[in-house]
Design an enzyme around this catalytic site. Structure first.
Site, PDB file in Angstrom:
ATOM      1  CE  LYS A  15      -2.157  -1.120   3.624  1.00 12.52           C
ATOM      2  NZ  LYS A  15      -1.210  -2.480   4.151  1.00 12.52           N
ATOM      3  NE  ARG A  89      -3.914  -1.352  10.442  1.00 13.78           N
ATOM      4  CZ  ARG A  89      -2.654  -0.671  10.060  1.00 13.78           C
ATOM      5  NH1 ARG A  89      -2.744   0.288   9.513  1.00 13.78           N
ATOM      6  NH2 ARG A  89      -1.538  -1.681   9.913  1.00 13.78           N
ATOM      7  NE  ARG A 128       7.518  -2.867   5.960  1.00 14.89           N
ATOM      8  CZ  ARG A 128       6.442  -2.835   6.243  1.00 14.89           C
ATOM      9  NH1 ARG A 128       5.692  -2.098   5.276  1.00 14.89           N
ATOM     10  NH2 ARG A 128       6.049  -2.842   7.256  1.00 14.89           N
ATOM     11  NE  ARG A 154       6.760  -0.702   9.992  1.00 15.25           N
ATOM     12  CZ  ARG A 154       5.697  -0.512   9.611  1.00 15.25           C
ATOM     13  NH1 ARG A 154       5.587   0.077   8.517  1.00 15.25           N
ATOM     14  NH2 ARG A 154       4.741  -1.024  10.401  1.00 15.25           N
ATOM     15  NE  ARG A 165       2.710  -4.906  11.490  1.00 14.95           N
ATOM     16  CZ  ARG A 165       3.611  -4.622  10.588  1.00 14.95           C
ATOM     17  NH1 ARG A 165       4.743  -5.560  10.738  1.00 14.95           N
ATOM     18  NH2 ARG A 165       3.485  -4.018   9.658  1.00 14.95           N
TER      19      ARG A 165
HETATM   20  P1  ADP Z   1       2.346  -1.938   3.116  1.00 12.61           P
HETATM   21  O1  ADP Z   1       2.473  -0.137   3.014  1.00 12.61           O
HETATM   22  O2  ADP Z   1       1.189  -2.190   2.556  1.00 12.61           O
HETATM   23  O3  ADP Z   1       2.666  -2.273   4.724  1.00 12.61           O
HETATM   24  P2  ADP Z   1       4.913  -1.785   1.523  1.00 12.61           P
HETATM   25  O4  ADP Z   1       4.574  -0.767   0.589  1.00 12.61           O
HETATM   26  O5  ADP Z   1       5.674  -1.238   2.764  1.00 12.61           O
HETATM   27  O6  ADP Z   1       3.518  -2.419   2.195  1.00 12.61           O
HETATM   28  O7  ADP Z   1       5.720  -3.113   1.081  1.00 12.61           O
HETATM   29  C1  ADP Z   1       6.011  -4.238   1.931  1.00 12.61           C
HETATM   30  C2  ADP Z   1       7.295  -4.490   1.455  1.00 12.61           C
HETATM   31  O8  ADP Z   1       7.175  -5.255   0.106  1.00 12.61           O
HETATM   32  C3  ADP Z   1       8.512  -3.686   1.016  1.00 12.61           C
HETATM   33  O9  ADP Z   1       9.614  -3.939   1.302  1.00 12.61           O
HETATM   34  C4  ADP Z   1       8.500  -3.433  -0.317  1.00 12.61           C
HETATM   35  O10 ADP Z   1       9.616  -3.006  -0.943  1.00 12.61           O
HETATM   36  C5  ADP Z   1       7.768  -4.586  -0.908  1.00 12.61           C
HETATM   37  N1  ADP Z   1       6.966  -4.449  -2.222  1.00 12.61           N
HETATM   38  C6  ADP Z   1       5.901  -3.697  -2.305  1.00 12.61           C
HETATM   39  N2  ADP Z   1       5.520  -3.793  -3.288  1.00 12.61           N
HETATM   40  C7  ADP Z   1       5.888  -4.968  -3.985  1.00 12.61           C
HETATM   41  C8  ADP Z   1       5.628  -5.654  -5.248  1.00 12.61           C
HETATM   42  N3  ADP Z   1       4.628  -5.725  -5.951  1.00 12.61           N
HETATM   43  N4  ADP Z   1       6.263  -7.174  -5.422  1.00 12.61           N
HETATM   44  C9  ADP Z   1       7.280  -7.268  -4.503  1.00 12.61           C
HETATM   45  N5  ADP Z   1       7.631  -6.491  -3.494  1.00 12.61           N
HETATM   46  C10 ADP Z   1       6.759  -5.514  -3.202  1.00 12.61           C
HETATM   47  P1  AMP Z   2       1.380   0.349   9.530  1.00  8.49           P
HETATM   48  O1  AMP Z   2       2.562   1.430   9.125  1.00  8.49           O
HETATM   49  O2  AMP Z   2       0.154   0.734   8.611  1.00  8.49           O
HETATM   50  O3  AMP Z   2       1.722  -0.993   9.065  1.00  8.49           O
HETATM   51  O4  AMP Z   2       0.834   0.497  10.739  1.00  8.49           O
HETATM   52  C1  AMP Z   2       1.722   0.344  12.085  1.00  8.49           C
HETATM   53  C2  AMP Z   2       1.157   0.281  13.431  1.00  8.49           C
HETATM   54  O5  AMP Z   2       0.381   1.402  13.737  1.00  8.49           O
HETATM   55  C3  AMP Z   2      -0.003  -0.813  13.282  1.00  8.49           C
HETATM   56  O6  AMP Z   2       0.296  -2.107  13.721  1.00  8.49           O
HETATM   57  C4  AMP Z   2      -0.726  -0.244  14.610  1.00  8.49           C
HETATM   58  O7  AMP Z   2      -0.346  -0.455  15.704  1.00  8.49           O
HETATM   59  C5  AMP Z   2      -0.784   1.126  14.323  1.00  8.49           C
HETATM   60  N1  AMP Z   2      -1.609   1.683  13.526  1.00  8.49           N
HETATM   61  C6  AMP Z   2      -1.573   2.330  11.916  1.00  8.49           C
HETATM   62  N2  AMP Z   2      -2.817   2.645  11.668  1.00  8.49           N
HETATM   63  C7  AMP Z   2      -3.939   2.136  12.531  1.00  8.49           C
HETATM   64  C8  AMP Z   2      -5.240   2.283  12.527  1.00  8.49           C
HETATM   65  N3  AMP Z   2      -5.788   2.996  11.639  1.00  8.49           N
HETATM   66  N4  AMP Z   2      -5.916   1.921  13.770  1.00  8.49           N
HETATM   67  C9  AMP Z   2      -5.040   1.559  14.842  1.00  8.49           C
HETATM   68  N5  AMP Z   2      -3.883   1.229  14.730  1.00  8.49           N
HETATM   69  C10 AMP Z   2      -3.187   1.725  13.713  1.00  8.49           C
END
Ligand code: ADP
Ligand code: AMP
Length: 206
Positions: A15, A89, A128, A154, A165
């Site tokens: 995302k 969420r 990641r 992270r 998660r």
């Molecule tokens: P989210 O925001 O949904 O948590 P991220 O955008 O941070 O996900 O992506 C999670 C991991 O997957 C990152 O390390 C990113 O570089 C990788 N990634 C994102 N899109 C793709 C894809 N289409 N194919 C392979 N790896 C991806």
């Molecule tokens: P994310 O970066 O989206 O993976 O979010 C990291 C963490 O932030 C999550 O695991 C939750 O602890 C918190 N968080 C982010 N967005 C929300 C939301 N909309 N509601 C509750 N907790 C959230």
């Protein structure tokens, strides 16, 4: 009216990666509740102090905190096209958003659901890496960082927290799929494809 798009889907589905591209190429603003919360934790603000323990445990931060945060952000950005990345969420968050949007002169356009198997999610999250200087997101295998960029992992991308998660996603967030399907706003993209392919599917929907 400015556009309001939700990116829904499990953690690690891509995302943030796709939202960033829409920011760079299409003039959207990304509102990532996760990024805002991590920044608040880093700065040690009141919000950060309240959110820290939940985030470290992979649990959701309480709805009231998140809803207030989102309302403030949306009011600030009233004339901009926005992507809500990681919000809502829970069903109560979605209900609060439905109530809030008309009050601030917005309307929910579309919800993009990123579909990805748990197995792929675990691969993406465990590989990641983040550049702490720029916030840019990499993956050790799928999108390796340049040699001169020093990346970090992270805190919540460790295996035990990833499992939690995912559990939280399936129990608390996935009911939103039906919620938005009933509203006729849900569009599904296959998030297992390459970043370019996923981007093109999103563009064809919005
Ligand atoms: P989210 O925001 O949904 O948590 P991220 O955008 O941070 O996900 O992506 C999670 C991991 O997957 C990152 O390390 C990113 O570089 C990788 N990634 C994102 N899109 C793709 C894809 N289409 N194919 C392979 N790896 C991806
Ligand atoms: P994310 O970066 O989206 O993976 O979010 C990291 C963490 O932030 C999550 O695991 C939750 O602890 C918190 N968080 C982010 N967005 C929300 C939301 N909309 N509601 C509750 N907790 C959230």
């Amino acid at each position: 009216m400015a556009k309001t798009i939700i990116f829904l889907g499990p953690p690690g589905a891509g995302k943030g990666t796709q939202a960033q591209r829409l920011v760079d190429e299409k003039g959207f603003v990304q509102i990532s509740t996760g990024d805002i919360l991590r920044e608040a934790v880093k700065k040690g603000t009141e919000l950060g102090k309240k959110a820290k323990e939940y985030m470290e445990a992979g649990k959701l931060v309480p709805d009231d905190l998140i809803i207030a945060l989102m309302e403030e952000k949306l009011r600030e950005l009233s004339d901009r096209d926005v992507i809500l990345d990681g919000f809502p969420r829970t069903v109560p968050q979605a209900e609060a958003l439905d109530k809030m949007l008309p009050q601030i002169g917005r309307n929910l356009d579309k919800v993009i659901l990123f579909e990805l198997s748990d197995e792929e999610i675990i691969k993406r999250l465990s590989g990641r890496r983040i550049d702490p200087e720029t916030g840019k997101v990499y993956h050790i295998e799928f999108n390796p960082p340049p040699k001169d960029v020093k990346v970090i992992q992270r805190e919540d991308d460790r295996e035990e927290v990833i499992k939690k998660r995912l559990e939280v996603y399936h129990s608390q967030t996935s009911p939103l799929v039906d919620y938005y399907k009933k509203q006729g706003k849900l569009f599904v993209v296959d998030a297992s494809k390459s970043p370019d392919e996923v981007y093109n599917s999103i563009i064809s929907v919005i």
